[in-house]
Design an enzyme around this catalytic site. Structure first.
Site, PDB file in Angstrom:
ATOM      1  N   ASP A 181      -8.616   4.123  -5.984  1.00 14.20           N
ATOM      2  CA  ASP A 181      -8.310   3.461  -4.835  1.00 14.20           C
ATOM      3  C   ASP A 181      -8.495   4.342  -3.133  1.00 14.20           C
ATOM      4  OD1 ASP A 181      -5.746   2.648  -2.868  1.00 14.20           O
ATOM      5  OD2 ASP A 181      -5.982   4.869  -2.189  1.00 14.20           O
ATOM      6  N   GLU A 203     -10.177  -1.691  -6.347  1.00 10.94           N
ATOM      7  CA  GLU A 203      -9.399  -3.178  -5.705  1.00 10.94           C
ATOM      8  C   GLU A 203     -10.329  -4.358  -5.550  1.00 10.94           C
ATOM      9  OE1 GLU A 203      -5.116  -2.186  -3.625  1.00 10.94           O
ATOM     10  OE2 GLU A 203      -6.855  -0.486  -3.226  1.00 10.94           O
ATOM     11  N   ASP A 228      -1.679   7.567  -2.749  1.00 10.79           N
ATOM     12  CA  ASP A 228      -2.988   7.651  -3.105  1.00 10.79           C
ATOM     13  C   ASP A 228      -2.897   7.404  -4.323  1.00 10.79           C
ATOM     14  OD1 ASP A 228      -3.538   5.800  -0.390  1.00 10.79           O
ATOM     15  OD2 ASP A 228      -4.285   8.652   0.341  1.00 10.79           O
TER      16      ASP A 228
END
Ligand code: ZN
Length: 385
Positions: A182, A266, A344
């Protein structure tokens, strides 16, 4: 992978008698159980299963107390063999085989098996429940985990112990070690393993220096020599920041690649997180670079980087999947299922799951290229977040 080991055993005269008795009790049980199956089928048209007969075994033991001399799992295994014999018979019937092979009554029983418990190898001894400690000659070592022990009498009246061993398949591929990553504002990187990488201190300091240099520049009169000097100063600070940032991104990406075979990021949706266009560009640039660095290191190491759809990775509970809406201020993910972890880390775990499911979105290279074009259009003097 199952394999078998066969060793000669040397029972004493008395032990040999017990082994013979056990064989004969097993034979009697086989015949009793087979007769039971036949009778119940002929009288009531019903089929007895292994489970039915195993339950009946307890009653049989009161009728035939000599069965108690045999370890109970050995007796159950006789019933299981009978079940297999019937399964094979029914299969041959379905296949219209010429020889159906209905299970037969036995006048000789050749082996019996401890399917799980009741046996132990101890040096040159094989210890059998209800029989005793028998000398065994182990001419070779056993590799793997022993699952069953079968005692078998050869036609020349020698006794053997056969061990079925579960061995790990040497060709089995280890499951891929994967890492969800993340990218964030508070921390630069949080991994699904719970590692936090901060933005380095000197990097933050350099940003302050940049702001100062930019202020100085704005005070200089246009077209003046001083303004020219101030411009160079700003450019130098920019360069230093770029070098510091790249250095730290190289370190972080190296750590990511070294610890996993599959690294999942991501496909970032920065709009959702950051208000203000320029800050977005800067962050995008830094995150984008981290993905690029990781990708090129992974390529050299024969590892894989994938990007997944970032939708709901922050809201979703990594334990139960429920969505909990959050604002940027909510630093903790707290779900009704009882999971309370850093927001997170929760996101990193969701990213990992998506990557492992193969939820990659689009071709990595083309995504990175299109992002680089966006970033390339930004102005030099943009403030660094
Ligand atoms: Zn939950």
């Amino acid at each position: 992978m199952r394999s078998a080991y066969k060793f000669r055993i040397y029972p004493t005269k008395q032990q040999a008698e017990t082994l013979d008795d056990t064989l004969d009790f097993c034979r009697q049980l086989w015949n009793l159980a087979l007769a039971d199956r036949k009778t119940i089928y002929e009288l009531e048209g019903k089929t007895r299963s292994y489970e039915d007969q195993a339950a009946l075994l307890t009653q049989e033991k009161t009728k035939y107390p000599e069965l108690k001399q045999v370890f109970s799992q050995v007796l159950q295994e006789v019933l299981r063999r009978l079940q297999t014999a019937f399964d094979n018979f029914f299969r041959r019937v379905r296949q219209h085989a010429r020889k159906k092979g209905y299970p037969r009554f036995k006048s000789r029983y050749l082996s019996f098996t401890y399917p799980q418990l009741g046996f132990k190898l101890d040096g040159s001894k094989l210890i059998l429940a209800k029989i005793g400690s028998i000398r065994i000659f182990r001419h070779r070592g056993i590799e793997g985990q022993i699952k069953t022990c079968t005692l078998k009498k050869s036609s020349s009246c020698k006794w053997f112990a056969l061990f079925s061993v579960e061995k790990e398949d040497p060709h089995k591929v280890e499951p891929l070690k994967s890492l969800g990553v993340d990218l964030g504002l508070t921390h630069q990187v949080v991994t699904s393993e719970g590692q936090y990488f901060k933005y380095p201190n000197h990097y933050i300091k350099a940003q302050k220096a940049l702001r100062k240099a930019q202020k100085a520049l704005s005070r200089k009169a246009k077209g003046s020599n001083n303004r020219q000097k101030a411009k160079i100063k700003v450019a130098k600070v920019h360069e230093r920041i770029k070098n510091l940032r790249d250095e730290s991104l190289h370190q972080v990406s190296r750590k990511l690649v070294d610890q996993a075979e599959l690294i999942v990021f991501e496909n970032l949706n920065i709009n959702e997180m950051v208000q203000g266009n320029l800050a977005k560009h800067i962050l995008d640039h830094s995150w984008n670079k981290l993905i690029q660095f990781t990708q090129s290191k992974a390529e050299r190491a024969g590892k894989t980087v994938v990007l997944v759809d970032p939708r709901n990775t922050t809201k979703k509970c990594s334990a139960c999947g429920k969505l909990t809406p959050k604002t940027l201020k909510d630093r903790v993910h707290s779900c009704r299922c009882g999971l309370t972890i850093c927001r997170d880390l929760n996101a990193a775990l969701n990213i990992l799951t998506l990557g492992q499911r193969g939820g990659a979105c689009g071709d990595l290279t083309s995504i990175l290229n299109s992002r680089s074009r966006q970033v390339g259009s930004m102005k030099q003097e943009a403030p660094i977040l």
